[in-house]
Design a protein around this motif. Structure first.
Motif, PDB file in Angstrom:
ATOM      1  N   PHE A 259       7.074   5.875   1.085  1.00 16.76           N
ATOM      2  CA  PHE A 259       7.358   4.465   0.827  1.00 16.76           C
ATOM      3  C   PHE A 259       8.786   4.086   1.222  1.00 16.76           C
ATOM      4  O   PHE A 259       9.064   2.910   1.468  1.00 16.76           O
ATOM      5  N   MET A 262       8.183   3.334   4.766  1.00 14.77           N
ATOM      6  CA  MET A 262       7.486   2.060   4.844  1.00 14.77           C
ATOM      7  C   MET A 262       8.447   0.884   4.691  1.00 14.77           C
ATOM      8  O   MET A 262       8.276  -0.163   5.306  1.00 14.77           O
ATOM      9  N   THR A 266       7.949  -2.360   7.538  1.00 16.99           N
ATOM     10  CA  THR A 266       6.952  -3.320   7.050  1.00 16.99           C
ATOM     11  C   THR A 266       7.255  -4.732   7.520  1.00 16.99           C
ATOM     12  O   THR A 266       7.469  -5.632   6.715  1.00 16.99           O
ATOM     13  N   LEU A 274      -0.640  -3.430   4.907  1.00 20.38           N
ATOM     14  CA  LEU A 274      -1.620  -2.792   4.035  1.00 20.38           C
ATOM     15  C   LEU A 274      -2.537  -1.840   4.789  1.00 20.38           C
ATOM     16  O   LEU A 274      -2.972  -0.824   4.247  1.00 20.38           O
ATOM     17  N   TYR A 276      -1.609  -0.037   7.274  1.00 26.94           N
ATOM     18  CA  TYR A 276      -0.771   1.159   7.448  1.00 26.94           C
ATOM     19  C   TYR A 276      -0.752   1.990   6.166  1.00 26.94           C
ATOM     20  O   TYR A 276      -0.927   3.212   6.184  1.00 26.94           O
ATOM     21  N   VAL A 277      -0.567   1.317   5.032  1.00 30.50           N
ATOM     22  CA  VAL A 277      -0.547   2.015   3.745  1.00 30.50           C
ATOM     23  C   VAL A 277      -1.918   2.613   3.445  1.00 30.50           C
ATOM     24  O   VAL A 277      -2.037   3.764   3.012  1.00 30.50           O
ATOM     25  N   ALA A 281      -2.556   6.421   2.635  1.00 25.19           N
ATOM     26  CA  ALA A 281      -2.913   6.741   1.250  1.00 25.19           C
ATOM     27  C   ALA A 281      -4.322   7.298   1.134  1.00 25.19           C
ATOM     28  O   ALA A 281      -4.582   8.195   0.322  1.00 25.19           O
ATOM     29  N   ILE A 308       2.796  -6.854  -1.708  1.00 23.14           N
ATOM     30  CA  ILE A 308       3.074  -5.465  -1.359  1.00 23.14           C
ATOM     31  C   ILE A 308       3.262  -4.617  -2.609  1.00 23.14           C
ATOM     32  O   ILE A 308       3.306  -3.385  -2.541  1.00 23.14           O
ATOM     33  N   VAL A 311       1.475  -1.262  -3.702  1.00 22.81           N
ATOM     34  CA  VAL A 311       1.899   0.135  -3.497  1.00 22.81           C
ATOM     35  C   VAL A 311       2.192   0.817  -4.829  1.00 22.81           C
ATOM     36  O   VAL A 311       2.089   2.041  -4.939  1.00 22.81           O
ATOM     37  N   VAL A 314      -0.914   2.376  -5.839  1.00 22.71           N
ATOM     38  CA  VAL A 314      -1.175   3.538  -4.989  1.00 22.71           C
ATOM     39  C   VAL A 314      -0.413   4.752  -5.505  1.00 22.71           C
ATOM     40  O   VAL A 314      -0.966   5.847  -5.652  1.00 22.71           O
ATOM     41  N   THR A 339       7.804   4.387  -6.865  1.00 26.65           N
ATOM     42  CA  THR A 339       7.283   3.628  -5.727  1.00 26.65           C
ATOM     43  C   THR A 339       7.923   2.243  -5.654  1.00 26.65           C
ATOM     44  O   THR A 339       8.336   1.783  -4.582  1.00 26.65           O
ATOM     45  N   THR A 343      10.596   0.916  -2.654  1.00 23.74           N
ATOM     46  CA  THR A 343      10.047  -0.184  -1.869  1.00 23.74           C
ATOM     47  C   THR A 343      10.946  -1.404  -1.897  1.00 23.74           C
ATOM     48  O   THR A 343      11.152  -2.063  -0.863  1.00 23.74           O
TER      49      THR A 343
END
Length: 456
Positions: A259, A262, A266, A274, A276-277, A281, A308, A311, A314, A339, A343
């Protein structure tokens, strides 16, 4: 430029109340969140003028990360210096963090129980319709000529069929747009932004901030170096400590490093990243199942704050299932905080470091061209997300074929879910034909999902 002759008289205590109010009303994705800020800050409170608001927004659209939160940091910084930016950016995220954390606890404990399962079944259908609507909305704004259509199509093919990484697609589009804009081609000067502005707004000179540049907003290299060192340390120190103590195989280290990466790639908003995540994930790390990514997006859609923030869910679920020696609930809570930290902390760095230099970017044709091409590529990436989500919502099992450099998703037609198809079609009809708001569609689909679960 001379300093402001008359400083604004907005007390910091009032700023706390206003930014908290904005945070609690920030539903509906970046377009809705930016609209809330514009209504309150420009039209109602008259803190900042129309042109300065749009100029700040255009800068935030150049940055990785959630543009709405970065816009809040920018305006908070303009109004009340560094503490104003910290206040605005933190409050923008805090309500959503608390709400998604509570929903994550509920999901982990009861996710496979009747009504809860039905709730998220309904949310998936609504989220699919919302993502399709995002493709249409962004496409209308970005795809104004055949070159932009070509970039969007190439981005879709690259990510959906060729499995090319999202950052590489964005970098490629940016380079094409940069050189196209630098060459002066009008095809790369399409423009962007959120919504139309057919009326004259509040003049900067009539706002409380005024039209002049505050002293604290001037370029100061010493301050830039200091703020960079502080926020780089806040961002990366936890990551380096986890690597040193736990090694690269720990789920916490993987969450922190992934992250953090990311946070610098992003571009294009939450919907674009999303996919990509989700790819990482679900396919690479195994933190979530495909349907669970949709569940998390449903949480983010129904809570205030940046989309976002999904995440956080996630990371929560990844650590909950791979807690190691820790209690799963403790591990999941720590992962949710971690996370969120890696982020969103970089967003403060981008604003505090770059905002004083924004005026130098105002009329840069090459930079404008790069952003135009990135926005077009984002349409293709979001279309990939819509197709990927749609296949996994409507079909229970989806296989994958690879060969000749291609990747194809092949759904098992025997696992078609008629209720999911019907609910998704109804959600799209509600959005596109009857123009119902996002919260009404989400609420209606969630209610129908729970009804279906009781009847089945």
């Amino acid at each position: 430029m001379p300093p402001n002759a008359v400083p604004h008289d907005v007390p910091f205590r009032e700023a706390v109340h206003i930014w908290l109010r904005i945070a609690l009303l920030s539903f509906g994705g970046p377009a809705g969140q930016i609209a809330v800020m514009h209504r309150i800050l420009v039209e109602e409170k008259r803190w900042i003028g129309e042109n300065r608001f749009l100029h700040a927004l255009n800068y935030c659209m150049l940055l990785p990360g959630p543009e709405a939160q970065q816009l809040a940091i920018y305006i908070g910084w303009l109004m009340h210096r560094t503490r104003g930016g910290l206040l605005a950016g933190t409050l923008f995220v805090l309500p959503g963090f608390i709400a998604i954390l509570a929903l994550s606890y509920l999901y982990a404990a009861l996710g496979n129980v009747g009504l809860v399962e039905g709730l998220f079944f309904g949310l998936k259908a609504a989220v699919l319709a919302i993502v399709v609507n995002a493709v249409v909305r962004i496409g209308k704004r970005a795809l104004k000529n055949n070159v932009m259509l070509g970039i969007a199509a190439a981005a879709f093919v690259a990510i959906f069929f060729l499995d090319i990484a999202f950052p590489l697609i964005i970098v490629s589009a940016a380079l094409i747009g940069y050189f196209g804009g630098r060459a002066g081609s009008p095809l790369f000067q399409v423009g962007g932004g959120h919504g139309a502005s057919g009326e004259r707004g509040l003049a900067d000179s009539d706002s409380l901030l005024g039209e002049q540049l505050p002293d604290h907003a001037r370029v100061n290299r010493a301050w830039s170096l200091k703020v960079s060192a502080i926020f780089l340390s806040l961002w990366l120190t936890p990551v380096l400590l986890l690597i040193a103590v736990l090694g690269f195989d720990s789920v916490f280290t993987q969450i922190a490093t992934f992250f953090s990466q990311m946070a610098v790639v992003t571009f294009g908003g939450a919907y674009a990243v999303l996919s990509y995540v989700a790819q990482a994930a679900v396919q690479n790390y195994g933190w979530l199942a495909p349907g669970e990514m949709l569940d998390g997006l449903g949480m983010a859609e129904t809570t205030p704050g940046p989309l976002i923030q999904v995440v956080q869910f996630v990371g929560f679920m990844g650590a909950f299932r791979d807690a190691g020696a820790l209690d799963p609930w403790v591990a999941a809570t720590f992962a949710a905080v971690l996370t969120t930290w890696v982020t969103f902390v970089p967003c403060f760095l981008w604003i505090f470091l770059g905002a004083p230099y924004v005026e130098r970017l105002r009329d840069n044709a090459a930079l404008s061209g790069a952003m135009t091409a990135i926005t077009a590529a984002v349409v293709g990436v979001v279309l990939n997300l819509a197709v990927w989500f749609g296949i996994h919502v409507v079909f229970g099992e989806v296989g994958e074929w690879r060969g000749a450099g291609l990747r194809l998703l092949i759904p098992d037609l025997a696992t078609l879910d008629p209720l999911a198809l019907l609910l998704s079609a109804g959600a799209m009809l509600a959005i596109f034909r009857f123009k119902l708001g996002m919260l009404k569609v989400l609420g209606g689909c969630a209610l129908l999902g729970m009804v279906f679960s009781l009847l089945s």
